[in-house]
Design a protein around this motif. Structure first.
Motif, short mmCIF file in Angstrom:
data_model
loop_
_atom_site.label_atom_id
_atom_site.label_comp_id
_atom_site.label_asym_id
_atom_site.label_seq_id
_atom_site.Cartn_x
_atom_site.Cartn_y
_atom_site.Cartn_z
N LEU A 114 0.90 -1.20 -0.03
CA LEU A 114 0.19 0.05 0.06
C LEU A 114 0.74 1.22 -0.08
N GLU A 115 0.25 2.38 -0.64
CA GLU A 115 0.85 3.82 -0.65
C GLU A 115 -0.04 4.43 0.11
N ILE A 116 0.05 4.96 1.18
CA ILE A 116 -1.01 5.66 2.26
C ILE A 116 -0.79 6.98 2.06
N ILE A 117 -1.69 7.81 1.75
CA ILE A 117 -1.63 9.17 1.66
C ILE A 117 -2.81 9.86 2.52
N THR A 118 -2.79 11.16 2.24
CA THR A 118 -3.80 11.84 3.39
C THR A 118 -4.64 12.90 2.74
N THR A 119 -5.51 13.38 3.38
CA THR A 119 -6.59 14.62 2.82
C THR A 119 -6.38 15.30 3.84
N ALA A 120 -7.36 16.77 3.48
CA ALA A 120 -7.32 17.78 4.51
C ALA A 120 -7.70 17.46 5.61
N ALA A 121 -7.53 18.38 6.48
CA ALA A 121 -7.72 18.08 8.16
C ALA A 121 -8.93 17.54 8.66
N THR A 122 -10.17 18.15 8.12
CA THR A 122 -11.43 18.02 8.42
C THR A 122 -11.97 17.63 7.04
N HIS A 123 -11.36 17.62 5.78
CA HIS A 123 -12.11 17.19 4.35
C HIS A 123 -12.70 18.47 4.24
N GLY A 124 -12.16 19.74 4.54
CA GLY A 124 -12.60 21.13 4.28
C GLY A 124 -12.72 21.02 2.62
N TYR A 125 -13.92 21.50 2.04
CA TYR A 125 -13.91 21.94 0.30
C TYR A 125 -12.99 22.92 0.32
N LEU A 126 -11.73 22.74 -0.25
CA LEU A 126 -10.66 23.66 -0.22
C LEU A 126 -10.94 24.97 -1.08
N PRO A 127 -11.40 24.86 -2.55
CA PRO A 127 -11.67 25.90 -3.10
C PRO A 127 -12.68 27.00 -2.88
N LEU A 128 -13.50 26.51 -1.69
CA LEU A 128 -14.60 27.37 -1.11
C LEU A 128 -13.91 28.13 0.19
N LEU A 129 -12.96 27.44 0.52
CA LEU A 129 -12.21 28.11 1.54
C LEU A 129 -11.10 29.16 1.43
N PHE A 130 -10.69 29.11 0.18
CA PHE A 130 -9.49 29.85 -0.30
C PHE A 130 -9.78 31.16 -0.30
N VAL A 131 -11.04 31.86 0.14
CA VAL A 131 -11.04 33.13 0.34
C VAL A 131 -10.22 33.74 1.34
N ASN A 132 -9.85 32.94 2.28
CA ASN A 132 -8.90 33.03 3.18
C ASN A 132 -7.64 31.90 3.18
N PRO A 133 -6.54 32.26 2.44
CA PRO A 133 -5.62 30.97 2.06
C PRO A 133 -5.08 30.69 3.07
N GLN A 134 -5.00 31.15 4.51
CA GLN A 134 -4.64 30.41 5.54
C GLN A 134 -5.20 29.23 6.11
N ALA A 135 -6.64 29.55 5.69
CA ALA A 135 -7.48 28.30 6.08
C ALA A 135 -7.17 27.07 5.03
N TYR B 75 -21.03 29.91 4.28
CA TYR B 75 -19.88 30.27 3.97
C TYR B 75 -19.38 31.43 4.53
N ARG B 76 -20.31 32.65 4.71
CA ARG B 76 -19.84 33.97 5.39
C ARG B 76 -19.44 33.69 6.91
N HIS B 77 -20.06 32.56 7.33
CA HIS B 77 -19.68 32.14 8.85
C HIS B 77 -18.23 31.73 8.80
N LEU B 78 -17.92 30.73 7.73
CA LEU B 78 -16.79 30.04 7.83
C LEU B 78 -15.69 31.14 7.35
N HIS B 79 -15.85 31.98 6.54
CA HIS B 79 -15.02 33.07 6.16
C HIS B 79 -14.53 33.96 7.18
N TRP B 80 -15.68 34.32 8.28
CA TRP B 80 -15.69 35.27 9.33
C TRP B 80 -14.69 34.70 10.25
N GLY B 81 -15.15 33.20 10.40
CA GLY B 81 -14.23 32.45 11.25
C GLY B 81 -13.04 32.44 11.19
N ALA B 82 -12.42 32.12 9.80
CA ALA B 82 -11.03 31.99 9.47
C ALA B 82 -10.27 33.41 9.43
#
Length: 526
Positions: A140-161, A421-428
């Motif tokens: 097996l080659e084991i890989i990973t994904t985002a910390a909580t499987h966040g939908y990255l393109p829609l979080l990219f409003v704040n790149p640090q998220a 999303y407005r809440h997620l962006h505010w939170g980030a």
């Protein structure tokens, strides 16, 4: 040398669900069912191959929430209780079905669940150790994904998220496997230009996109999805092959819809008398799947015939041969036009194998054996294997895309879920503010900052907007999102007002205990 390559990629992910406040949490069964019906049967398949000396190479993505739940002692103990009840039910069923066509099936489930229990105990309740064993054996080659499987393109409003989702995932992977992950499963295969720069910072060599994400890239890839491309950052992108996906994914055109396979939607939790089944469903009398299913698909009819395991096993072998045959023809055809062996990338949700498609692990084992012994065209590889052999690839910027319905972001950004999303962006923005305001901290302040990061990451899970869009368990998804955002807001206000409540923070730490080694400074703005 064989003429072409096949890379099978299984993505194992479940949302982080842990409810110690309830004696019976319906949503925790997602994990218990996946362990019983998918993860352990896959381990059986891998063990059988290794024991028989069959060499194979597969890629497995284990999401950070899944890693966290599989190592949580509280959930392990609850799973053992769940398994005990299953075994108790199968013992009752062998008595109830005696003298009926369903008796052999009741015996099959009785033996199967005992074997599940034995396998779980053999690894000390630590299934990650099992998968790690296969990785160390070179299978097996084991890989990973985002910390909580966040939908990255829609979080990219704040790149640090996005940076935090990746950094936390890499740290947890390193904790379990001792090195950085070689590859990364973008949640929902969702990509937008720029994400790869954050993967590169952690030494990640490749990720996956859906077919059109590569085909509509700039510039157009010369070999389509049958060879990876390098982003300008140097990180490789692998595209999904449509044909191999449809044969396994599609319930209408694919193998899982065959009439001899087990019918998922007929379960004794719904079929039997309520008083008989009451102790094995929800305490409030809500009927649920028990995992004991006695019928085969039969056809597009309400009338269902009894399941015959021998017929299903034979079909799994036949379908494995058909899949291999089709890939051979693909490779023969493609190799006429390419200056290198073509690569077919076949990614699937791991939970399809065993949970939704009961015979899926058998099919996979048959496929590996047939590819090993019955042909000379295909070689099973991982993405890392390919890149080592073919280090020179075209430079392309993939286009924004996902593997969701219609191929872009509509499932995760629609009328049913756009309000989050407005809440997620505010939170980030607020989390970045806290991380930069407190570059150093200690004691309860540090614990509060770390818990704020956990709550925000949990709110960012792509599972919540997906559930809202599909209309299943919507109330639960809304409640989970609102709870994590409310927790984050409460912590933020306590920190900024210098009135951290120790008891409440400790309660949240105990309840939402994902990422025990998190460092809130992953949100520090570069």
């Amino acid at each position: 040398m064989r003429k072409g390559y096949l890379a099978i990629v299984l993505h194992a992910h479940l949302p982080f669900v842990r409810h110690p406040e309830h004696s019976f949490a319906l949503e925790e069964r997602w994990l218990y069912e996946a362990i019983t019906e998918c993860y352990i049967p896959l381990i059986w398949a891998f063990e059988a191959l290794v024991n028989d000396g069959v060499r194979f190479r597969l890629t497995l993505s284990l999401s950070p929430p899944l890693l966290s739940m599989l190592t949580d002692e509280f959930l392990r103990q609850r799973y053992l209780h769940h398994l005990h009840k299953l075994l108790e039910l199968t013992d009752k069923e062998t008595w109830r079905t005696a003298g009926t066509p369903f008796f052999p099936l009741a015996q099959m489930y009785q033996a199967r669940f005992r074997r599940v229990r034995d396998t779980f105990n053999a690894y000390g309740g630590n299934l990650i150790a099992a998968f790690k064993k296969f990785q160390e054996a070179g299978c097996l080659e084991i890989i990973t994904t985002a910390a909580t499987h966040g939908y990255l393109p829609l979080l990219f409003v704040n790149p640090q998220a996005v940076a935090a989702q990746i950094a936390v995932a890499v740290k947890l992977y390193r904790r379990h496997f001792g090195h950085n992950p070689p590859g990364f499963w973008l949640p929902e295969c969702a990509y937008t230009p720029g994400i790869d720069a954050y993967l590169k910072k952690h030494g990640i060599r490749y990720f996956f996109v859906d077919t059109h994400g590569l085909l509509f890239g700039s510039h157009r890839p010369r070999f389509g999805v049958f060879a990876p491309v390098f982003c300008p950052t140097g990180v490789a992108a692998f595209g999904r092959d449509v044909e191999s996906s449809k044969q396994v994914w599609s319930a209408k055109e694919g193998y899982p819809g065959d009439f001899d396979y087990r019918e998922y939607y007929r379960d004794i939790g719904y079929d039997l008398d309520l008083e008989y089944i009451r102790d094995y469903i929800h305490p409030d009398g809500i009927r649920i799947n028990t995992g004991l299913k006695y019928y085969r698909i039969t056809g597009k009819t309400e009338h269902k015939e009894p399941y015959v395991p021998e017929w299903a096993r034979e079909k799994a072998a036949t379908h494995a041969g058909n899949f291999m045959f089709n890939r051979e023809h693909q490779i023969r055809y493609l190799s006429r036009f390419m200056d290198r062996p073509p690569l077919i990338v076949a990614p699937y949700d791991a939970e399809l194998f065993g949970h939704w498609w009961f015979e899926g692990p058998q099919w996979l084992e048959f496929l590996v054996r047939k590819i090993t012994y019955d042909q000379e065209i295909i070689e099973l590889v991982t993405p890392s294997d390919y890149l080592r052999r073919h280090p020179c690839n075209q430079v392309v910027t993939p286009c924004p895309s996902s593997w969701g319905n219609k191929g872009y972001h509509e499932v995760w950004l629609c009328g049913a879920n756009d309000w989050i999303y407005r809440h997620l962006h505010w939170g980030a923005d607020r989390m970045v503010e806290l991380a930069n305001r407190f570059p150093e901290s200690s004691g309860m302040l540090r614990r509060a900052l770390n818990q704020a990061a956990r709550e925000l990451l949990l709110a960012q899970s792509s599972d919540w907007p997906f559930i809202m869009a599909t209309g299943t368990m919507v109330e639960y998804a809304v409640r989970r999102f609102q709870t994590h955002m409310a927790n984050f807001i409460g912590i933020y206000r306590q920190i900024t007002e210098n009135r951290v409540e120790d008891g409440w923070i400790e309660e949240l730490e105990s309840h939402n205990n994902i990422f025990p080694e998190i460092d809130y400074r992953v949100f520090t703005k570069d």
